[in-house]
Design an enzyme around this catalytic site. Sequence first.
Site, PDB file in Angstrom:
ATOM      1  N   ARG A  54       0.814  -1.216   0.000  1.00  0.00           N
ATOM      2  CA  ARG A  54       0.000   0.000   0.000  1.00  0.00           C
ATOM      3  C   ARG A  54       0.846   1.266   0.000  1.00  0.00           C
ATOM      4  O   ARG A  54       0.401   2.318  -0.445  1.00  0.00           O
ATOM      5  CB  ARG A  54      -0.941  -0.003   1.205  1.00  0.00           C
ATOM      6  CG  ARG A  54      -2.048  -1.042   1.115  1.00  0.00           C
ATOM      7  CD  ARG A  54      -3.032  -0.878   2.265  1.00  0.00           C
ATOM      8  NE  ARG A  54      -2.427  -1.234   3.542  1.00  0.00           N
ATOM      9  CZ  ARG A  54      -2.522  -2.436   4.079  1.00  0.00           C
ATOM     10  NH1 ARG A  54      -3.171  -3.396   3.457  1.00  0.00           N
ATOM     11  NH2 ARG A  54      -1.970  -2.692   5.250  1.00  0.00           N
ATOM     12  N   LYS A 160       1.761 -19.622   6.875  1.00  0.00           N
ATOM     13  CA  LYS A 160       0.787 -20.005   7.883  1.00  0.00           C
ATOM     14  C   LYS A 160       0.277 -18.746   8.597  1.00  0.00           C
ATOM     15  O   LYS A 160       0.950 -17.703   8.540  1.00  0.00           O
ATOM     16  CB  LYS A 160       1.412 -20.986   8.884  1.00  0.00           C
ATOM     17  CG  LYS A 160       2.425 -20.328   9.841  1.00  0.00           C
ATOM     18  CD  LYS A 160       2.429 -21.025  11.144  1.00  0.00           C
ATOM     19  CE  LYS A 160       3.327 -20.341  12.152  1.00  0.00           C
ATOM     20  NZ  LYS A 160       2.637 -19.647  13.199  1.00  0.00           N
ATOM     21  N   ASP A 189       6.467 -23.617   5.193  1.00  0.00           N
ATOM     22  CA  ASP A 189       6.720 -23.826   6.620  1.00  0.00           C
ATOM     23  C   ASP A 189       8.211 -23.628   6.836  1.00  0.00           C
ATOM     24  O   ASP A 189       9.019 -24.489   6.463  1.00  0.00           O
ATOM     25  CB  ASP A 189       6.296 -25.229   7.041  1.00  0.00           C
ATOM     26  CG  ASP A 189       6.438 -25.481   8.530  1.00  0.00           C
ATOM     27  OD1 ASP A 189       7.161 -24.714   9.197  1.00  0.00           O
ATOM     28  OD2 ASP A 189       5.831 -26.443   9.036  1.00  0.00           O
ATOM     29  N   HIS A 190       8.590 -22.483   7.418  1.00  0.00           N
ATOM     30  CA  HIS A 190      10.010 -22.158   7.502  1.00  0.00           C
ATOM     31  C   HIS A 190      10.789 -23.137   8.374  1.00  0.00           C
ATOM     32  O   HIS A 190      12.007 -23.257   8.226  1.00  0.00           O
ATOM     33  CB  HIS A 190      10.220 -20.720   7.987  1.00  0.00           C
ATOM     34  CG  HIS A 190       9.789 -20.477   9.396  1.00  0.00           C
ATOM     35  ND1 HIS A 190       8.509 -20.114   9.743  1.00  0.00           N
ATOM     36  CD2 HIS A 190      10.479 -20.549  10.558  1.00  0.00           C
ATOM     37  CE1 HIS A 190       8.429 -19.959  11.048  1.00  0.00           C
ATOM     38  NE2 HIS A 190       9.610 -20.210  11.564  1.00  0.00           N
ATOM     39  N   LYS A 194      15.058 -25.503   7.691  1.00  0.00           N
ATOM     40  CA  LYS A 194      16.261 -25.606   8.508  1.00  0.00           C
ATOM     41  C   LYS A 194      17.030 -26.878   8.127  1.00  0.00           C
ATOM     42  O   LYS A 194      16.448 -27.918   7.836  1.00  0.00           O
ATOM     43  CB  LYS A 194      15.894 -25.610   9.989  1.00  0.00           C
ATOM     44  CG  LYS A 194      15.226 -24.306  10.430  1.00  0.00           C
ATOM     45  CD  LYS A 194      14.884 -24.320  11.901  1.00  0.00           C
ATOM     46  CE  LYS A 194      14.153 -23.050  12.300  1.00  0.00           C
ATOM     47  NZ  LYS A 194      14.974 -21.841  12.104  1.00  0.00           N
ATOM     48  N   GLU A 228      10.909 -21.569  23.640  1.00  0.00           N
ATOM     49  CA  GLU A 228      11.368 -20.203  23.393  1.00  0.00           C
ATOM     50  C   GLU A 228      11.526 -19.486  24.725  1.00  0.00           C
ATOM     51  O   GLU A 228      10.672 -19.603  25.603  1.00  0.00           O
ATOM     52  CB  GLU A 228      10.379 -19.449  22.509  1.00  0.00           C
ATOM     53  CG  GLU A 228      10.220 -20.055  21.119  1.00  0.00           C
ATOM     54  CD  GLU A 228       9.262 -19.249  20.272  1.00  0.00           C
ATOM     55  OE1 GLU A 228       9.707 -18.284  19.637  1.00  0.00           O
ATOM     56  OE2 GLU A 228       8.069 -19.586  20.246  1.00  0.00           O
ATOM     57  N   ASP A 247      -0.294 -21.763  17.152  1.00  0.00           N
ATOM     58  CA  ASP A 247       0.829 -20.999  16.626  1.00  0.00           C
ATOM     59  C   ASP A 247       1.989 -21.889  16.207  1.00  0.00           C
ATOM     60  O   ASP A 247       2.628 -21.641  15.179  1.00  0.00           O
ATOM     61  CB  ASP A 247       1.308 -19.995  17.685  1.00  0.00           C
ATOM     62  CG  ASP A 247       2.427 -19.098  17.174  1.00  0.00           C
ATOM     63  OD1 ASP A 247       2.383 -18.710  15.999  1.00  0.00           O
ATOM     64  OD2 ASP A 247       3.340 -18.778  17.963  1.00  0.00           O
ATOM     65  N   HIS A 252       3.831 -26.463  12.578  1.00  0.00           N
ATOM     66  CA  HIS A 252       5.252 -26.799  12.521  1.00  0.00           C
ATOM     67  C   HIS A 252       5.537 -28.185  13.100  1.00  0.00           C
ATOM     68  O   HIS A 252       6.194 -29.020  12.477  1.00  0.00           O
ATOM     69  CB  HIS A 252       6.089 -25.782  13.306  1.00  0.00           C
ATOM     70  CG  HIS A 252       5.996 -24.387  12.794  1.00  0.00           C
ATOM     71  ND1 HIS A 252       6.051 -24.068  11.455  1.00  0.00           N
ATOM     72  CD2 HIS A 252       5.863 -23.200  13.438  1.00  0.00           C
ATOM     73  CE1 HIS A 252       5.951 -22.762  11.303  1.00  0.00           C
ATOM     74  NE2 HIS A 252       5.838 -22.215  12.487  1.00  0.00           N
ATOM     75  N   LYS A 352       6.275 -20.462  25.430  1.00  0.00           N
ATOM     76  CA  LYS A 352       6.946 -19.166  25.523  1.00  0.00           C
ATOM     77  C   LYS A 352       7.506 -18.977  26.929  1.00  0.00           C
ATOM     78  O   LYS A 352       7.010 -19.556  27.898  1.00  0.00           O
ATOM     79  CB  LYS A 352       5.949 -18.041  25.231  1.00  0.00           C
ATOM     80  CG  LYS A 352       5.386 -18.033  23.819  1.00  0.00           C
ATOM     81  CD  LYS A 352       6.371 -17.448  22.836  1.00  0.00           C
ATOM     82  CE  LYS A 352       5.727 -17.209  21.485  1.00  0.00           C
ATOM     83  NZ  LYS A 352       6.706 -16.703  20.497  1.00  0.00           N
TER      84      LYS A 352
END
Length: 504
Positions: A54, A160, A189-190, A194, A228, A247, A252, A352
């Site tokens: 935008r 995702k 899917d990152h 890996k 994490e 998430d 994943h 988390k």
Amino acid sequence: MNPCQPIPRAGEPCAIVIFGASGDLTKRKLIPSLYNLASYHLLPKNFSIIGVARSEMNDQEFQDRLGKDLTQLGTQPVDPNIWDGFRDRMLYCPGNFDDPKTYERLGQRLAESAKKLGTNGNVLFYLSVQPSFFATIAKMLAQYGLTKEEGNWRRVIIEKPFGHDLASALELNRNLTGALQEHQIYRIDHYLGKETAQNLLVFRLGNAVFEPIWNRRYIDHFQLTVAESIGVEGRGAFYESAGAFRDVMQNHMFMLLALIAMEPPNSLQGEVVRNEKVKLLQAVRRTSAEEALASTVRGQYGPGQVGGESVSGYRQEKNVNPESTVETYAAVKLMIDNWRWAGVPFYLRSGKRLAKRSTKIVVRFKVPPLGLFGENENEMIAPNRLIFNIQPDEGITFQVRAKVPGPTLATNAVHLDFDYSQFGERAPTTGYEKLLYDCMVGDSTLFHRSDMVEAAWEAAQPILDAWGNNPPKDFPNYAAGSWGPSAADELLERDVHKWWYPPE
């Protein structure tokens, strides 16, 4: 170069269109990844990058902005000889994603790109946008003829989440396949980009020492951990609508599960591998509400200490309901009802604000039938473990038992370690290079197909339903900086197991 290894070929000439080109993903991952591919000579000689967003700017401003970002955020120093040619192939197309004029301008830029930059009419569309725009953009691309394949290819990458639950995933797939053909859709899917995730199939199927024992006779259980140390990091509004299970785990981790547990494919063609992943996900046991509650744990972090500093709890985060019942931690026990894995539990956990950042897959093998080397005949010696370290440090560790040097017969666990330094020095990567390259050469192996997405949601839905009908009453139930709620330890202790924790 090893003569047994194929020489990588550059991708085919193409235009790479990035919707959401002014966003974080573009500057932090996509442009650095494409630059890295250029430095590896894997980006086609004839390419273009067309940003769509935008924000009002021209080509020069777009090039200058991303050039500055690449200098700050790239994984390697910018080589002027590479950047000059890279920059000159970057174009910009301003406009709203639901505005027909945007697609008219984009069509003109694609035609210009094909004529002047030799992209041959091949186009890769990357939708780095809010999920609510996926169907809209796909529909508009089709309506303006931008996905039509006439002697060339047109492919669309989406990020995702692929839906919020089973019903929304089915609706999204209907909308996407209504505008595109399935072979044109690349659900990225990152995590699967890996190196160690890519190594899972090679390691288990390419080594005769592991392939014969990859089954219920020799493996006691699996553990998958995505831990994490950070909190929601300003994503409170998103997390309030998602939670840890949606998430990270349902997408994943379920796809990593498919890689480690699927049946061996008869070839490495993308569709063949994806067929086996679907079969595995369909074999995950669907549970009743009572079973789902008994085999899962939810958690939410409260105030605590991380790295010696005091941090607030989830309910004190920005844009979070002060009485939120959204989970920031999830642990589940899954069973797979097929011949290979009957009776073998798969334990998954993600959270988390845990004690340490760590993504690992731990394969715990069964112990020998006789405890010959214990102090008494009832003592079990430490089991063998195969540990795939996915992040932050990638590598593979095999834990075995060996005699401690000395005059007495004492044993201890020792580690046989592999890390990527054995292949020589590697330039740092973003994790997206492999996935972008695969899309350019048409290799769909690491991307999710619609039936894979639906099978993963079908396995997850009973858990989400049970949780939705039984709100937690003990949140927050773990301190920031810990390893999660005590109930997660009890989940394994009921099976006489323990979580494997990374060494300090």
